[in-house]
Design a protein around this motif. Structure first.
Motif: not given
Length: 124
Positions: A75-77, A88-90, A101, A103, A123
């Motif tokens: 998870y980035d966010q 939000r993931w990568s 990426r 969401v 995204v």
């Protein structure tokens, strides 16, 4: 602000996609998703409804795109709002390079389970 219950949910939700053992993955899906849950996958133009259909979709994605590929998700966010969370993931290759990426916007029921998930892939 992200609460402890949301952090636990996020970990369980991610594991529904990455758990290698099919039985353990199914148990997590049943824990995380409301029985009448709905997954909307924007990139495919597909809506999947009900735990059984969601489990089958996740199994297909796992077997097709995750198993044996060495991909790692992070998870980035995370943004929490009442009854929902944005994740939000990568997706990382074994080299660490970002190869995807997305969401996921997760709307949760009163028990905290995923009721509706809107998945947006590609995204930045």
């Amino acid at each position: 602000m992200t609460t402890a219950s949301t952090l636990a949910f996020q970990d369980d939700y991610l594991a529904t996609w990455t758990e290698p053992d099919p039985e353990a993955r199914r148990r997590r899906i049943e824990k995380v998703w409301a029985p009448e849950g709905r997954l909307v996958v924007s990139s495919l133009g597909v809506t999947v409804e009900g735990v059984a259909a969601i489990a089958a979709h996740i199994a297909h994605v796992h077997d097709d795109l995750i198993a044996g590929k060495g991909l790692v998700f992070r998870y980035d966010q995370q943004v929490e709002a009442p009854g929902s969370v944005l994740l939000r993931w990568s997706m990382l290759a074994p080299t660490g390079a970002v190869v995807g990426r997305g969401v996921d916007v997760v709307f949760r029921d009163d028990a905290g389970r995923a009721q509706t998930v809107l998945m947006f892939m590609g995204v930045d």
